[in-house]
Design a protein around this motif. Structure first.
Motif, mmCIF file in Angstrom:
data_model
loop_
_atom_site.group_PDB
_atom_site.id
_atom_site.type_symbol
_atom_site.label_atom_id
_atom_site.label_comp_id
_atom_site.label_asym_id
_atom_site.label_seq_id
_atom_site.Cartn_x
_atom_site.Cartn_y
_atom_site.Cartn_z
ATOM 1 N N UNK A 1 0.838 -1.168 -0.068
ATOM 2 C CA UNK A 1 0.161 0.032 0.142
ATOM 3 C C UNK A 1 0.824 1.369 -0.012
ATOM 4 N N UNK A 2 0.229 2.279 -0.439
ATOM 5 C CA UNK A 2 0.891 3.833 -0.367
ATOM 6 C C UNK A 2 0.748 4.288 1.198
ATOM 7 N N UNK A 3 1.628 4.549 1.795
ATOM 8 C CA UNK A 3 1.662 5.093 3.271
ATOM 9 C C UNK A 3 2.083 6.635 3.116
ATOM 10 N N UNK A 4 1.525 7.404 3.818
ATOM 11 C CA UNK A 4 1.606 8.982 3.859
ATOM 12 C C UNK A 4 1.122 9.316 5.202
ATOM 13 N N UNK A 5 1.998 10.323 5.674
ATOM 14 C CA UNK A 5 1.656 11.183 6.922
ATOM 15 C C UNK A 5 1.339 12.573 6.768
ATOM 16 N N UNK A 6 0.428 13.261 7.198
ATOM 17 C CA UNK A 6 0.387 14.652 7.224
ATOM 18 C C UNK A 6 0.145 15.144 5.983
ATOM 19 N N UNK B 1 -2.835 15.550 4.205
ATOM 20 C CA UNK B 1 -4.260 16.214 4.314
ATOM 21 C C UNK B 1 -4.342 16.751 5.809
ATOM 22 N N UNK B 2 -4.089 15.946 7.028
ATOM 23 C CA UNK B 2 -4.253 16.445 8.264
ATOM 24 C C UNK B 2 -2.949 16.414 8.904
ATOM 25 N N UNK B 3 -2.619 17.389 9.532
ATOM 26 C CA UNK B 3 -1.397 17.229 10.479
ATOM 27 C C UNK B 3 -1.312 16.052 11.601
ATOM 28 N N UNK B 4 -0.366 15.215 11.561
ATOM 29 C CA UNK B 4 -0.116 14.265 12.590
ATOM 30 C C UNK B 4 -1.099 13.033 12.541
ATOM 31 N N UNK B 5 -1.816 13.052 10.996
ATOM 32 C CA UNK B 5 -2.656 11.918 10.749
ATOM 33 C C UNK B 5 -1.996 11.011 9.428
ATOM 34 N N UNK B 6 -1.989 9.989 9.885
ATOM 35 C CA UNK B 6 -1.150 8.909 8.762
ATOM 36 C C UNK B 6 -2.200 8.008 8.036
ATOM 37 N N UNK B 7 -2.004 7.653 6.654
ATOM 38 C CA UNK B 7 -2.997 6.621 6.203
ATOM 39 C C UNK B 7 -2.163 5.810 5.312
ATOM 40 N N UNK B 8 -2.707 4.461 5.185
ATOM 41 C CA UNK B 8 -2.132 3.451 4.248
ATOM 42 C C UNK B 8 -3.298 3.027 3.324
ATOM 43 N N UNK B 9 -3.007 3.124 1.869
ATOM 44 C CA UNK B 9 -4.203 2.916 1.156
ATOM 45 C C UNK B 9 -3.799 1.839 -0.192
ATOM 46 N N UNK B 10 -5.009 1.237 -0.715
ATOM 47 C CA UNK B 10 -4.801 0.352 -2.004
ATOM 48 C C UNK B 10 -5.808 0.856 -2.839
ATOM 49 N N UNK C 1 -14.478 -5.297 -15.225
ATOM 50 C CA UNK C 1 -13.806 -4.850 -16.186
ATOM 51 C C UNK C 1 -12.600 -4.328 -15.771
ATOM 52 N N UNK C 2 -11.883 -4.316 -14.729
ATOM 53 C CA UNK C 2 -10.709 -3.933 -14.017
ATOM 54 C C UNK C 2 -10.542 -2.509 -14.279
ATOM 55 N N UNK C 3 -11.858 -1.916 -13.989
ATOM 56 C CA UNK C 3 -12.175 -0.656 -13.844
ATOM 57 C C UNK C 3 -11.853 0.105 -12.429
ATOM 58 N N UNK C 4 -11.393 1.074 -11.984
ATOM 59 C CA UNK C 4 -11.143 1.510 -10.754
ATOM 60 C C UNK C 4 -12.509 1.862 -10.110
ATOM 61 N N UNK C 5 -12.861 1.446 -8.967
ATOM 62 C CA UNK C 5 -13.828 1.609 -8.214
ATOM 63 C C UNK C 5 -13.770 2.674 -6.989
ATOM 64 N N UNK C 6 -12.680 2.697 -6.317
ATOM 65 C CA UNK C 6 -12.230 3.529 -5.410
ATOM 66 C C UNK C 6 -10.970 3.265 -4.540
ATOM 67 N N UNK C 7 -10.703 3.625 -3.362
ATOM 68 C CA UNK C 7 -9.510 3.427 -2.708
ATOM 69 C C UNK C 7 -10.151 2.951 -1.274
ATOM 70 N N UNK C 8 -9.194 2.145 -0.737
ATOM 71 C CA UNK C 8 -9.442 1.366 0.674
ATOM 72 C C UNK C 8 -8.248 1.828 1.498
ATOM 73 N N UNK C 9 -8.701 2.608 2.578
ATOM 74 C CA UNK C 9 -7.608 3.330 3.386
ATOM 75 C C UNK C 9 -7.631 2.814 4.977
ATOM 76 N N UNK D 1 0.013 -6.198 4.940
ATOM 77 C CA UNK D 1 -0.572 -7.603 4.442
ATOM 78 C C UNK D 1 -1.958 -7.611 4.720
ATOM 79 N N UNK D 2 -2.493 -7.137 6.053
ATOM 80 C CA UNK D 2 -3.927 -7.356 6.303
ATOM 81 C C UNK D 2 -4.555 -6.457 5.285
ATOM 82 N N UNK D 3 -4.202 -5.263 4.978
ATOM 83 C CA UNK D 3 -4.784 -4.108 4.117
ATOM 84 C C UNK D 3 -5.013 -4.957 2.691
ATOM 85 N N UNK D 4 -3.721 -5.546 1.995
ATOM 86 C CA UNK D 4 -3.603 -6.081 0.646
ATOM 87 C C UNK D 4 -4.704 -7.034 0.688
#
Length: 251
Positions: A174-179, A181-190, A196-204, A222-225
């Motif tokens: 997943x992509x991990x980022x911190x700060x 959007x909001x200071x001191x908040x981190x997220x990890x996303x897939x 049709x293998x089209x994008x539906x959204x992002x799970x974070x 691995x749990x997120x994946x």
């Protein structure tokens, strides 16, 4: 001299334009924001740029379809027809019944807030979420709009917007980022890929940076994946090549 031959059986499609009155009515409906309960005529005029007399005429038509309600004090609020359309949309896609169990399981396993974002124009919209059970957590209500910034979910919504028609360089997930959007908040996303293998959204997953550190993000990766791949499969997508994890580890 070359001659262009046109098939007489096919007529040129005329250039079509929208209906101005319909666009004004939609502008009136979409000027409501998260947290609004009712808006005065003056507030509607300020947000839409429409004159009050036009708003009042549009409101009469929208009230007939239960899309807008005029309260006794003269203010306006969205009507039950909007909820009905939203319900029809959710039922037609069956998205909620697939996403919510995955979010609930992921939040329980990681003790962080699990969210599902979709792109809505120039913003990303939190469509579903299950909050962390921790007292210190990130609360994101469904319907919350967030900027298309450098947060992991925003990056993925941009990157996979035209997938699979384009083949961008895929980052490790997943992509991990911190700060971002909001200071001191981190997220990890897939990314979540559907039919049709089209994008539906992002799970974070998101939480306080002090707890959801980069190291902790790697531990829950691995749990997120697994959760993301499970959701992709449920929605008819084939994301194994994107996720780049062995099938044995993802099942």
């Amino acid at each position: 001299m070359a001659t262009i031959i046109r098939d007489r059986g096919i007529k040129d499609r005329p250039a079509l334009e929208g209906v101005a009155a319909a666009e004004r009515a939609l502008e009136l409906l979409t000027c409501f924001r998260t947290g609004d309960k009712a808006l005065s005529l003056a507030e509607l005029a300020e947000r839409t740029g429409l004159v009050k007399s036009t708003i009042m005429r549009l409101a009469i038509s929208l009230e007939r379809y239960n899309l807008l309600v005029r309260l006794h004090d003269g203010r306006y609020q969205l009507g039950s027809g909007v909820v009905r359309l939203g319900t029809i949309y959710q039922e037609s896609t069956d998205l909620e019944q697939h996403v919510m169990p995955v979010l609930a399981k992921l939040a329980a396993e990681t003790q962080e807030t699990a969210t599902f974002y979709v792109r809505h124009g120039d913003v990303r919209l939190c469509l579903f979420r299950v909050n962390s059970s921790n007292s210190l957590r990130l609360d994101v209500a469904p319907g919350t709009q967030r900027p298309m910034d450098q947060a992991g979910s925003a990056q993925l919504l941009r990157l996979f917007a035209d997938w699979p028609d384009t083949n961008p360089d895929l980052p490790p997930l997943p992509i991990y980022t911190a700060g971002a959007t909001t200071p001191h908040v981190a997220s990890s996303s897939v990314p979540i890929i559907g039919h049709g293998n089209r994008l539906v959204g992002a799970l974070s997953l998101a939480g306080p940076e002090a707890r959801l550190t980069e190291r902790r993000g790697a531990e829950v990766a691995l749990r997120l994946l697994r959760s993301g791949l499970e959701l992709c499969r449920a929605l008819g997508g084939d994301a194994e090549a994107i996720y780049r994890i062995p099938i044995a580890h993802a099942t």
